[in-house]
Write an enzyme that holds these catalytic residues in place. Structure first.
Site, mmCIF file in Angstrom:
data_model
loop_
_atom_site.group_PDB
_atom_site.id
_atom_site.type_symbol
_atom_site.label_atom_id
_atom_site.label_comp_id
_atom_site.label_asym_id
_atom_site.label_seq_id
_atom_site.Cartn_x
_atom_site.Cartn_y
_atom_site.Cartn_z
ATOM 1 N N GLU A 60 2.240 12.342 -0.608
ATOM 2 C CA GLU A 60 1.422 11.785 0.772
ATOM 3 C C GLU A 60 2.286 12.216 2.444
ATOM 4 O O GLU A 60 1.730 12.258 3.395
ATOM 5 C CB GLU A 60 2.118 10.345 1.140
ATOM 6 N N HIS A 129 3.468 -2.334 -4.272
ATOM 7 C CA HIS A 129 2.327 -1.811 -3.687
ATOM 8 C C HIS A 129 1.926 -2.717 -3.070
ATOM 9 O O HIS A 129 0.259 -3.390 -2.952
ATOM 10 C CB HIS A 129 1.300 -1.662 -5.551
#
Lengths: 328, 330
Positions: A60, A129
């Site tokens: 990321e 998440h």
């Protein structure tokens, strides 16, 4: 009227803008053949090839850096962070580089990048998440923060974000991907920093973001049956905020409730309350401004616990009633 | 390559650029003491050969990312001392209008994607630039300067993996000056030669004498050729040393005066000057002329900075966002 899902509206926007502008490319994890974890980039690789639909390793910081570096050298990247939670790994490139490049280099450089990411709970995905981290980015001058709540806005705001020369954090909601609504086939933009009055009403102003706009709309229908008319406002762009429609609405209704999914402490609601209190709307208030937000806990795995962690239709209904009836 | 194969003018340019970097830094140190420069600076005295040798191997339209110790990179890529000194003095006429300072001083038009206050912060950006060049089929390269401290940051490893995976036209240039801030390299990494880390990302890692400007130039040239040929990145480790502290004012308790003296005997500028004279590439008077040319340039730079106006208070609000929409395609 032509209807598309929120997901397909985003997909159509990417498809159209990549056709129209070869500087635009997509980059992220599993966005090619896989089509993206939520299918937003499905079919793009078949049309545009792997050079413009770039699958990355799970990396990321690398994705964010690739967006920043390609943006300052003439591209218009649209990055995807698979779950908003993972953007925490990209923060340095976004907060210390992308957001500040124009300013700290004396206004000479632009960073025309968009970073898309799905936020929010409701899928049983637990604490890592399901994050709603929009206010982390709102707190950083130089970043624009966009949260569409409808398929129409999803397409129009994404196209506006891509054509904007500033770095834009574009926050989608997992539970909205399958929602349907009117979406014109042609390319159009919904301007950034253009707050929308979604529903008019005389009794109370509800300012809601992302999926909370939809929940507020359903709550408003139930409340209308009991004679309470709710005005619903969707900022759509959280920063820079177009605050004037909010102030005007509170002057009209005299009451305000802020609804968002992110945790209450340090959340966007605090900012909205302050904006209202600092404005001429203060003199028109008939009740304290209230915030309905996520509980100050990580999102729990258990579906019942998860459900009660964030605002739902019934909690909006009851909170509006309490405010309108003067019970708070 | 023997120094005798270089055109004289190129060797004099190396020398001129290295002296410009050194003297700029010495002036900046003085002007900070004298009060013209209000902020802190990280000087690169001793590391001139890496900046000059590496940038000399690049074209004008190639890009670099720089570091917190970035004044030399900016000079070497074509930065003008007057706008640099004005920026250090936080003036309106500086490269960033007085809003960047030492850590962010850059000129995007020279292909410098920023000096950088964050260790390893420029490396992922260089990946993005190299990706853009590759996508557009351009013959440009991105060179990222970083120090020995940066190879222990996650950002370096993510960037190296992407660059190796995609065979990007990129050069990882590590200026290994043996200290990450105030801690020696052997307390920061379990390997002595940091360039071996490139092996894990399937591209070559080479070691070069970072105090030898022609050695740096040649290693970079080779890496640039590889990058332009589509063969992917190279990691160059230039072994060098900084004479000053991590920042100006650093008490430097972490290293010995003997170590500093040993490195000063291998000074990149003095050694190169000697080579120029020995090989009769330049006479003493030609070299002295270059040196006094630089002194005049820096006199003018300091004067320019001192005479420049402060930024207006209102200018603080400019440039956070821009209202342009270059992406408008319909």
């Amino acid at each position: 009227m032509r209807e598309l899902t929120y997901k397909d509206a985003l997909n159509e926007a990417l498809f159209q803008v990549m056709k129209a502008d070869e500087r635009v490319f997509c980059i992220g994890e599993d966005i090619g053949v896989y089509g993206g974890a939520f299918g937003v980039t499905a079919g793009l690789i078949e049309e545009f090839g792997e050079e413009r639909v770039v699958d990355t390793p799970i990396s990321e910081a690398g994705i964010a850096g690739a967006c920043v570096g390609s943006a300052v050298t003439g591209m218009r990247p649209v990055g995807e962070i698979q779950f908003m939670d993972f953007v925490t790994i990209s923060m340095e490139q976004l907060v210390l580089q992308a957001a500040k490049i124009r300013f700290m280099f004396g206004g000479k450089a632009t960073v025309p990048m968009v970073l898309r990411m799905p936020g929010g709970s409701g899928t049983g995905a637990a604490a890592q998440h399901s994050e709603s981290l929009e206010n982390w980015f709102v707190h950083v001058p130089g970043l624009k923060v966009v949260m569409p709540s409808s398929p129409y806005d999803a397409k129009g705001l994404l196209l506006a974000a891509i054509e904007d020369d500033n770095p834009v954090i574009f926050i989608e909601h997992k539970l909205l991907y399958k929602t349907k609504g009117h979406v014109p086939e042609e390319m159009y933009t919904v301007p950034l920093s253009d707050t929308k009055v979604v529903r008019e009403g005389r009794d109370i102003t509800v300012v809601a973001t992302s999926i909370m706009v939809n929940r507020a709309l359903e709550a408003a229908e139930q409340l209308a049956a009991e004679g309470i008319e709710v005005e619903i406002i969707d900022p759509r762009t959280l920063n820079p905020l177009d605050e004037e429609p909010i102030i005007r609405s509170v002057i009209k209704t005299g009451r305000a409730l802020i609804v968002h999914e992110a945790v209450k402490t340090g959340g966007y609601g605090g900012e909205l309350v302050s904006r209202i209190m600092e404005s001429e709307a203060f003199d028109y208030l008939d009740a304290p401004i209230r915030r309905l937000a996520g509980l100050d806990i990580p999102i729990p795995y258990n579906r019942t616990l998860e459900y009660h962690t964030v605002p739902q239709i019934e909690s909006i209904v009851s909170e509006v009633k309490r405010i309108v009836r003067g019970e708070v | 390559m023997s120094i005798s194969n270089y055109p004289k003018e190129q060797l004099l340019t190396f020398y001129r650029q290295m002296v410009k970097v050194r003297e700029f830094e010495l002036r900046a140190i003085n002007e900070r003491r004298a009060g013209l420069i209000p902020g802190f600076i990280h000087s690169c005295v001793g590391q001139e050969a890496t900046a000059v040798g590496a940038c000399a191997a690049l074209n004008q339209d190639d890009v670099i990312t720089s570091t917190h110790r970035g004044h030399g990179h900016l000079v070497a890529k074509g930065g003008e001392p007057r706008y640099m000194m004005a920026e250090l003095a936080a003036r309106q006429t500086g490269y960033c209008g007085g809003k960047g300072g030492s850590l962010h001083m850059t000129d995007f038009e020279l292909g410098i994607l920023g000096a950088n206050g964050i260790v390893a912060g420029g490396i992922p950006m260089a990946v993005g630039a190299a990706l853009a060049f590759q996508m557009r089929g351009e013959q440009r390269v991105a060179l990222s300067f970083f120090g020995d401290g940066a190879v222990n940051e996650g950002a370096f490893h993510e960037a190296a993996n992407l660059a190796g995976l995609w065979k990007l036209p990129m050069i990882f240039f590590c200026e290994n000056n043996l200290y990450g801030e105030g801690t020696p390299q052997d307390k920061q990494a379990p390997v002595k030669d940091l360039s071996i880390r490139a092996a894990g990302y399937a591209f070559p890692g080479v070691i070069v004498d970072g105090n030898d400007v022609t050695a740096v130039y040649e290693a970079t040239q080779e890496a640039v050729a590889r990058a332009r040929a589509g063969e992917g990145p190279t990691f160059i480790e230039g072994k060098t040393y900084r004479y000053r502290g991590h920042y100006e004012g650093d008490p430097m308790v972490y290293r010995s005066p003997e170590e500093l003296e040993a490195w000063q005997e291998r000074d990149p500028i003095a050694a190169f000057r000697q080579r120029l004279l020995e090989h009769k590439f330049a006479s003493e008077s030609e070299i002295t002329a270059v040196e006094s040319e630089i002194q005049s340039l820096l006199d003018e730079a300091v004067e320019f900075a001192a005479q420049s106006p402060q930024p207006t208070r209102e200018s603080a609000l400019d440039g956070v966002y821009g209202d342009t929409h270059e992406g408008r395609v319909f």
